[in-house]
Motif scaffolding. Sequence first.
Motif, PDB file in Angstrom:
ATOM      1  N   THR A  99       0.119  -4.850   1.719  1.00 49.34           N
ATOM      2  CA  THR A  99       0.143  -3.633   0.913  1.00 49.34           C
ATOM      3  C   THR A  99       1.377  -2.829   1.291  1.00 49.34           C
ATOM      4  OG1 THR A  99      -1.231  -2.420   2.506  1.00 49.34           O
ATOM      5  CG2 THR A  99      -2.367  -3.553   0.707  1.00 49.34           C
ATOM      6  N   ALA A 100       1.762  -1.891   0.407  1.00 45.83           N
ATOM      7  CA  ALA A 100       2.989  -1.137   0.650  1.00 45.83           C
ATOM      8  C   ALA A 100       2.810   0.323   0.266  1.00 45.83           C
ATOM      9  CB  ALA A 100       4.155  -1.738  -0.134  1.00 45.83           C
ATOM     10  N   ALA A 145      -4.177   1.580   1.592  1.00 48.98           N
ATOM     11  CA  ALA A 145      -3.273   0.508   2.026  1.00 48.98           C
ATOM     12  C   ALA A 145      -3.874  -0.243   3.208  1.00 48.98           C
ATOM     13  CB  ALA A 145      -1.909   1.085   2.408  1.00 48.98           C
ATOM     14  N   CYS A 173       0.262  -1.100  -4.037  1.00 50.22           N
ATOM     15  CA  CYS A 173       1.615  -0.599  -3.794  1.00 50.22           C
ATOM     16  C   CYS A 173       1.700   0.761  -4.467  1.00 50.22           C
ATOM     17  CB  CYS A 173       2.666  -1.555  -4.371  1.00 50.22           C
ATOM     18  SG  CYS A 173       4.371  -1.000  -4.154  1.00 50.22           S
ATOM     19  N   ALA A 205       3.233  -7.062  -2.797  1.00 44.66           N
ATOM     20  CA  ALA A 205       2.147  -6.130  -2.489  1.00 44.66           C
ATOM     21  C   ALA A 205       1.308  -5.892  -3.744  1.00 44.66           C
ATOM     22  CB  ALA A 205       2.707  -4.816  -1.953  1.00 44.66           C
ATOM     23  N   TYR A 237       8.413  -4.538  -5.139  1.00 39.94           N
ATOM     24  CA  TYR A 237       7.234  -4.863  -4.337  1.00 39.94           C
ATOM     25  C   TYR A 237       6.013  -5.211  -5.187  1.00 39.94           C
ATOM     26  CZ  TYR A 237       9.147  -3.734   0.256  1.00 39.94           C
ATOM     27  OH  TYR A 237       9.857  -3.761   1.435  1.00 39.94           O
TER      28      TYR A 237
END
Length: 602
Positions: free
Chosen positions: A157-158, A146, A130, A126, A122
């Motif tokens: 975002t993650a 996030a 992240c 992201a 990710y």
Amino acid sequence: MSTKVSDHILQRLREWDVDHVFSYAGDGINGLLAAWGRAADQPKFVQARHEEMAAFEAVGYAKFSGKVGVCAATSGPGAIHLLNGLYDAKLDHVPVVAIVGQTARSAMGGSYQQEVDLMSLYKDVASEFCEMVTVPEQLPNVIDRAMRTAYAKRTVTAVIVPGDVQELEYSAPTHEFKMVPSSLGVSQYAPVPRDEDLERAAEVLNAGEKVAILVGQGARGARERVEELAELLGAGVAKALLGKDALSDELPYVTGAIGLLGTRPSYELMQECDTLLVIGSSFPYSQFLPEYGKARAVQIDIDPFMIGLRYPFEVNLVGDASATLERLLPLLKPKKARTWRARIESNVERWWKVMERRAAVAADPVNPEYVVHALDALLPDDVILAADSGSAANWYARHLRLRGAMRGSLSGTLATMGPGVPYVIGAKFAHPERPALAIVGDGAMQMNGMAELITAAKYWQEWSDPRLIVAVLNNEDLNQVTWEMRAMSGAPQFEESQRIPDVPYADFARSIGLGGVRVERPEEVESAWRQALAADRPFVIDFRTDPNVPPIPPHATLDQIEAAASAVLKGDPETAGVLKQGVKAKIQEFLPGGKSRGEGEG
């Protein structure tokens, strides 16, 4: 009862006003699923058929609601499946938060089942934020950052939460070293450029005699000021596809879409202007902008990292479109001469006559341009539209006039196949009181859309307006690629890659309790649209369309036309149909009243 980490995550999402999470179950998020049960399904868990569709639905929800879209998936394959939808959000600057599971902390690094290095995976999609939650005290900060980053940067975002962490008792950060407390919310703000930069921009725009404006999705909140600007400067306004709903197509100086899927008036507007103003758009195809050095140019964009792209702009204004125009307008002088505006409006009027004639061209069995053109006058004033990637996007771009409160979108930058149906499903959760309609090709329908009809069947009775219409342009061909091969590569159609099966889409819809009809004759088109728009449930129209109607841009070069001719001469199996439809469609631009002045290419 104690509060677990999973309970707190859902609680914090509710506090951020998240009302839906698009997801699919998996043991990597078992803790969250149990928390949903304890939370009485708040926020609502929307079950897609596939994690990629969950991500697309979150994108559609975000595009049409203005809120962050949230999706969730299990570890390993579930997290991987989200990626295409997340990249669609990132490239179209849409705020989406992904919450994904991970294997237990004790198993990390042990080549455990479904263990994937999600932080690395990710890292790009992201890139703005992240983070993996490894102890409860990281919350609520990680969720807050996030959400806030997704809103502020309009991006993906993650948050990664290992399965064992989800089951831990929640413990808030304490008032001590290396603890990070947090807070909710992000206030609205409207940055504006410096006065001296606005004055420089006004000097450029006041000096121009033939002003062109290009708007994108960033101009959507500045509609009234863009209209005032266009009137003041006597300008024409073209629209990037993501900004198709930023300005009404009923305005006589709006030239429509620009680029490969665009209109002839937009092409001429850019080729003949001496001044260009771009508002809220990062339209990538610079060959459709004025030639370098031919026009002075100004850009307005809220993102300083996206400013100055695509063209040698003389003035780059970083600011909110509406707030910037509010300050710029008093500095502008009204254009007295209206010859340029009259020319633009004349070109637009001719263009719509051309579109009407192209839609009327006979085809075997149905002309896809007629299918979409017939819809134009029937669109409800509050409809939400989505087009899938492929030739369907051409007809959406050219034949539908968005007006009033209508909204529309597609996968603008990633241009991925398959988001059309999940987009409108996401839109229905954002606006259950509004009708939604997707125009998709049969390739996209087979790839993603058919399975996601099951999602519509699962939830439609919860929507106050049950209308969700899916129009399938069924030509048994991956048509956009077929035409790209012909026009760009001069290659004949490769049937093994391009031909796809004929599927009874409407029959499938009816088999799961939805409405549906198959259309095989032109005289059935309008009645099918009316039937779908009056339906008391989601409805699929299977339009049998002719694959030989060319989506050739109206400004196609002679080289591209010759390449298409070369393809059919090399043995394209549809030679006769391609030539027949290509000639019939193109000739509409040369009939009386059809050719706009200054049009130099055949």
